[in-house]
Write a protein that holds these residues in place. Sequence first.
Motif, PDB file in Angstrom:
ATOM      1  N   PRO A   1      41.608  40.630  43.827  1.00 12.49           N
ATOM      2  CA  PRO A   1      42.365  40.608  45.083  1.00 12.49           C
ATOM      3  C   PRO A   1      43.594  39.700  44.984  1.00 12.49           C
ATOM      4  CG  PRO A   1      40.046  40.013  45.411  1.00 12.49           C
ATOM      5  CD  PRO A   1      40.312  39.966  43.951  1.00 12.49           C
ATOM      6  N   PRO A   2      44.489  39.779  45.980  1.00 14.88           N
ATOM      7  CA  PRO A   2      45.694  38.947  45.972  1.00 14.88           C
ATOM      8  C   PRO A   2      45.472  37.572  46.572  1.00 14.88           C
ATOM      9  CG  PRO A   2      45.774  40.417  47.839  1.00 14.88           C
ATOM     10  CD  PRO A   2      44.505  40.753  47.094  1.00 14.88           C
ATOM     11  N   LYS A   3      44.363  37.404  47.302  1.00 13.96           N
ATOM     12  CA  LYS A   3      44.126  36.149  48.003  1.00 13.96           C
ATOM     13  C   LYS A   3      42.627  35.938  48.150  1.00 13.96           C
ATOM     14  CE  LYS A   3      45.133  38.783  52.204  1.00 13.96           C
ATOM     15  NZ  LYS A   3      46.024  38.902  53.381  1.00 13.96           N
ATOM     16  N   PRO A   4      42.231  34.710  48.407  1.00 12.77           N
ATOM     17  CA  PRO A   4      40.796  34.417  48.474  1.00 12.77           C
ATOM     18  C   PRO A   4      40.191  34.649  49.839  1.00 12.77           C
ATOM     19  CG  PRO A   4      42.054  32.380  48.617  1.00 12.77           C
ATOM     20  CD  PRO A   4      43.055  33.487  48.430  1.00 12.77           C
ATOM     21  N   ASP A   5      38.909  35.056  49.844  1.00 12.97           N
ATOM     22  CA  ASP A   5      38.114  34.912  51.049  1.00 12.97           C
ATOM     23  C   ASP A   5      37.200  33.693  50.902  1.00 12.97           C
ATOM     24  OD1 ASP A   5      36.478  36.064  49.119  1.00 12.97           O
ATOM     25  OD2 ASP A   5      35.385  37.319  50.543  1.00 12.97           O
ATOM     26  N   HIS A   6      37.053  33.223  49.654  1.00  9.43           N
ATOM     27  CA  HIS A   6      36.373  31.963  49.360  1.00  9.43           C
ATOM     28  C   HIS A   6      37.260  31.202  48.365  1.00  9.43           C
ATOM     29  CE1 HIS A   6      32.830  33.497  51.367  1.00  9.43           C
ATOM     30  NE2 HIS A   6      32.811  34.549  50.564  1.00  9.43           N
ATOM     31  N   PRO A   7      38.063  30.247  48.822  1.00  7.85           N
ATOM     32  CA  PRO A   7      39.067  29.596  47.969  1.00  7.85           C
ATOM     33  C   PRO A   7      38.510  29.021  46.671  1.00  7.85           C
ATOM     34  CG  PRO A   7      39.408  28.987  50.246  1.00  7.85           C
ATOM     35  CD  PRO A   7      38.114  29.747  50.202  1.00  7.85           C
ATOM     36  N   PHE A   8      37.367  28.309  46.749  1.00  7.71           N
ATOM     37  CA  PHE A   8      36.806  27.675  45.566  1.00  7.71           C
ATOM     38  C   PHE A   8      36.458  28.719  44.511  1.00  7.71           C
ATOM     39  CE2 PHE A   8      33.547  24.870  43.502  1.00  7.71           C
ATOM     40  CZ  PHE A   8      34.417  23.820  43.223  1.00  7.71           C
ATOM     41  N   VAL A   9      35.858  29.831  44.981  1.00  4.82           N
ATOM     42  CA  VAL A   9      35.472  30.907  44.076  1.00  4.82           C
ATOM     43  C   VAL A   9      36.707  31.597  43.501  1.00  4.82           C
ATOM     44  CG1 VAL A   9      34.235  33.097  43.932  1.00  4.82           C
ATOM     45  CG2 VAL A   9      33.300  31.230  45.303  1.00  4.82           C
TER      46      VAL A   9
ATOM     47  N   LYS B   1      44.618  43.189  30.449  1.00  6.36           N
ATOM     48  CA  LYS B   1      45.652  43.424  31.458  1.00  6.36           C
ATOM     49  C   LYS B   1      45.048  43.093  32.823  1.00  6.36           C
ATOM     50  CE  LYS B   1      47.864  47.055  28.707  1.00  6.36           C
ATOM     51  NZ  LYS B   1      46.912  46.917  27.564  1.00  6.36           N
ATOM     52  N   ILE B   2      45.637  42.119  33.495  1.00  7.92           N
ATOM     53  CA  ILE B   2      45.130  41.637  34.768  1.00  7.92           C
ATOM     54  C   ILE B   2      46.006  42.177  35.894  1.00  7.92           C
ATOM     55  CG2 ILE B   2      44.427  39.626  36.107  1.00  7.92           C
ATOM     56  CD1 ILE B   2      42.973  39.992  33.387  1.00  7.92           C
ATOM     57  N   HIS B   3      45.381  42.905  36.822  1.00 10.24           N
ATOM     58  CA  HIS B   3      46.112  43.494  37.944  1.00 10.24           C
ATOM     59  C   HIS B   3      45.706  42.785  39.239  1.00 10.24           C
ATOM     60  CE1 HIS B   3      47.141  46.824  35.240  1.00 10.24           C
ATOM     61  NE2 HIS B   3      45.869  46.816  34.882  1.00 10.24           N
TER      62      HIS B   3
ATOM     63  N   HIS C   1      43.857  53.988  38.750  1.00  9.16           N
ATOM     64  CA  HIS C   1      45.274  54.145  38.415  1.00  9.16           C
ATOM     65  C   HIS C   1      46.146  54.185  39.675  1.00  9.16           C
ATOM     66  CE1 HIS C   1      45.273  54.594  34.031  1.00  9.16           C
ATOM     67  NE2 HIS C   1      44.100  55.202  34.163  1.00  9.16           N
ATOM     68  N   ARG C   2      45.632  54.787  40.733  1.00  9.55           N
ATOM     69  CA  ARG C   2      46.383  54.770  41.994  1.00  9.55           C
ATOM     70  C   ARG C   2      46.478  53.342  42.540  1.00  9.55           C
ATOM     71  NH1 ARG C   2      43.449  59.550  43.368  1.00  9.55           N
ATOM     72  NH2 ARG C   2      42.183  58.393  44.887  1.00  9.55           N
ATOM     73  N   ASP C   3      45.398  52.595  42.405  1.00  7.97           N
ATOM     74  CA  ASP C   3      45.418  51.201  42.861  1.00  7.97           C
ATOM     75  C   ASP C   3      46.412  50.356  42.056  1.00  7.97           C
ATOM     76  OD1 ASP C   3      43.507  51.653  44.805  1.00  7.97           O
ATOM     77  OD2 ASP C   3      41.826  51.073  43.525  1.00  7.97           O
ATOM     78  N   MET C   4      46.610  50.717  40.796  1.00  6.31           N
ATOM     79  CA  MET C   4      47.578  49.989  39.974  1.00  6.31           C
ATOM     80  C   MET C   4      48.985  50.105  40.543  1.00  6.31           C
ATOM     81  SD  MET C   4      46.157  50.902  36.136  1.00  6.31           S
ATOM     82  CE  MET C   4      47.687  50.401  35.344  1.00  6.31           C
TER      83      MET C   4
ATOM     84  N   THR D   1      50.222  44.153  41.063  1.00  5.62           N
ATOM     85  CA  THR D   1      51.152  43.424  40.201  1.00  5.62           C
ATOM     86  C   THR D   1      50.439  43.038  38.919  1.00  5.62           C
ATOM     87  OG1 THR D   1      52.354  42.499  42.090  1.00  5.62           O
ATOM     88  CG2 THR D   1      52.588  41.354  39.986  1.00  5.62           C
ATOM     89  N   LEU D   2      51.081  43.304  37.798  1.00  8.33           N
ATOM     90  CA  LEU D   2      50.517  42.912  36.509  1.00  8.33           C
ATOM     91  C   LEU D   2      50.764  41.423  36.307  1.00  8.33           C
ATOM     92  CD1 LEU D   2      49.172  43.926  33.859  1.00  8.33           C
ATOM     93  CD2 LEU D   2      51.481  44.167  32.922  1.00  8.33           C
ATOM     94  N   LEU D   3      49.686  40.655  36.158  1.00  8.51           N
ATOM     95  CA  LEU D   3      49.807  39.209  35.994  1.00  8.51           C
ATOM     96  C   LEU D   3      49.964  38.880  34.509  1.00  8.51           C
ATOM     97  CD1 LEU D   3      47.093  37.959  38.528  1.00  8.51           C
ATOM     98  CD2 LEU D   3      49.487  38.601  38.926  1.00  8.51           C
ATOM     99  N   THR D   4      51.123  38.385  34.155  1.00 13.27           N
ATOM    100  CA  THR D   4      51.458  38.096  32.761  1.00 13.27           C
ATOM    101  C   THR D   4      51.266  36.619  32.442  1.00 13.27           C
ATOM    102  OG1 THR D   4      53.759  37.661  33.310  1.00 13.27           O
ATOM    103  CG2 THR D   4      53.161  39.955  32.800  1.00 13.27           C
ATOM    104  N   ALA D   5      51.446  36.290  31.176  1.00 11.99           N
ATOM    105  CA  ALA D   5      51.366  34.888  30.754  1.00 11.99           C
ATOM    106  C   ALA D   5      52.393  34.050  31.502  1.00 11.99           C
ATOM    107  CB  ALA D   5      51.584  34.793  29.245  1.00 11.99           C
TER     108      ALA D   5
END
Length: 481
Positions: free
Chosen positions: A364-372, A389-391, A446-449, A453-457
């Motif tokens: 997900p883009p944001k937490p529902d449990h910040p620590f986790v 590849k992290i999406h 693939h539709r969700d991709m 956003t692809l998270l790069t180094a």
Amino acid sequence: MRDYILIAIGIFLLVNTILAVITVFKESRPVTSIWAWLLVLNLLPGIGFIIYYFVGRKISQKNIFHLQTQEVYGMQGLIKSHTDENHRQTNIGGYSHSTQQMMTLLFRSDFSILTQRNDVKIYTDGKEKFADLLKDIENAKEFIHIQYYIFNNDEVGGPILKALERKAREGVEVRFLYDAVGGRKLKKRHLKPLEEAGGRTASFFSKSPFWIVNFRLNFRNHRKIVAIDGQVGYVGGFNVAKEYIGKGDLGYWRDTHLRIQGDAVKTLESRFLMDWYATRKEKVKNFEREYFPEPVHRGNTAMQIVSSGPDEDKDQIKMGYAKMISMAKDHVYIQTPYFIPDEAMYSAVIMAIVSGVDMHIMIPPKPDHPFVYRATEYFVKQMEQLGAKIHRYDKGFLHAKTIMVDGKYASVGTANMDVRSFALNFEVNAFIYDDELVSQLEAIYHRDMEDSTLLTAEYFNNQSRWKKFRQEFSRLFSPIL
């Protein structure tokens, strides 16, 4: 006086350390979990033991499920017709050797019989799923068995409760099971009309006013199961609340759920009955004719319904995940809101990546449990460094728990890719062997991709030092999150 205080503090800390060691080592647990709890108990003297009492103790070794799959009368015919005198499955001969190994693993670990004639519909949007669920409830003739981790009496749950009440008044048997913690917003007054209509309700692991002091608080029934008339079943990630149709603080809700018709409904029904009788402690009756009729509608999808929980040490779903990933030759797609693997899963994913498998992980883009979530960020960063590849799904909150491998194998259910789902929660997943259905799930990925956003180094390197510290700190407690 000051010297006495210092001596007292020293004695307290020494006693705390000794008790911490005794407490943690008196129960069998993974080494990483031992070190994590020692850290908590010693960093938070005294307070750490209170935390441990509620969320650290293992569940009693006494089997809480006095009704087992092989004892469910309606399952006996299905099991006998698919196994030989040595309790080996006889309907797996047409599959590859590696697939047979997978099916055997799940059968031996959880008595998960392979069913081959199922028709499956995939849901990714809550509105469609709940609309179909209401239709199936309205069409019920004999019984409705429904179980959810979270069930709120709101614009989603309210209509379902009213529909259940109507069916109960018509004479349809209604059994309604929910988790005490997940369903804590569900009050007795919300369930009273259903009970007065003849429906039966139950709260898994207590729903008394003192549920918060129950030492089993940490062990939750995270399953989502519906079985209607032995003909229709539901399993997947959607709970019942307005958040699951995108009307919560997290915005649009992206999940994956299945509607099943065919022999697999029998295995969902058996799982529900085991949970029900573990909760209500009712006398078990012979229910073969009532709950396990032959399916009217079938399809061509083969699957195994697999459950796991803290009452056993086998971690059946985790083993299924690890086996699937180890079988990958080309690609693996993982969707999970929490990516906090234990050592076994961490090694399985790394071996696949290093072996040249194209590994994709969507979070997900944001937490529902910040620590986790910070621990999730730490682990996916490690995977990215190795070549995964992290999406990051940006359209809304991603809650789906799916794994697809090589267009051949898939798992959809309630278990996240984290230690809590593997060791602390009661979970249920469908493991699927159907190229066409798996291809549909991969197409959805693939539709969700396109909304990700692809998270790069570069992305991870540019994070603030404070965020990196929180990720490092959170992962220290990953074995107990």
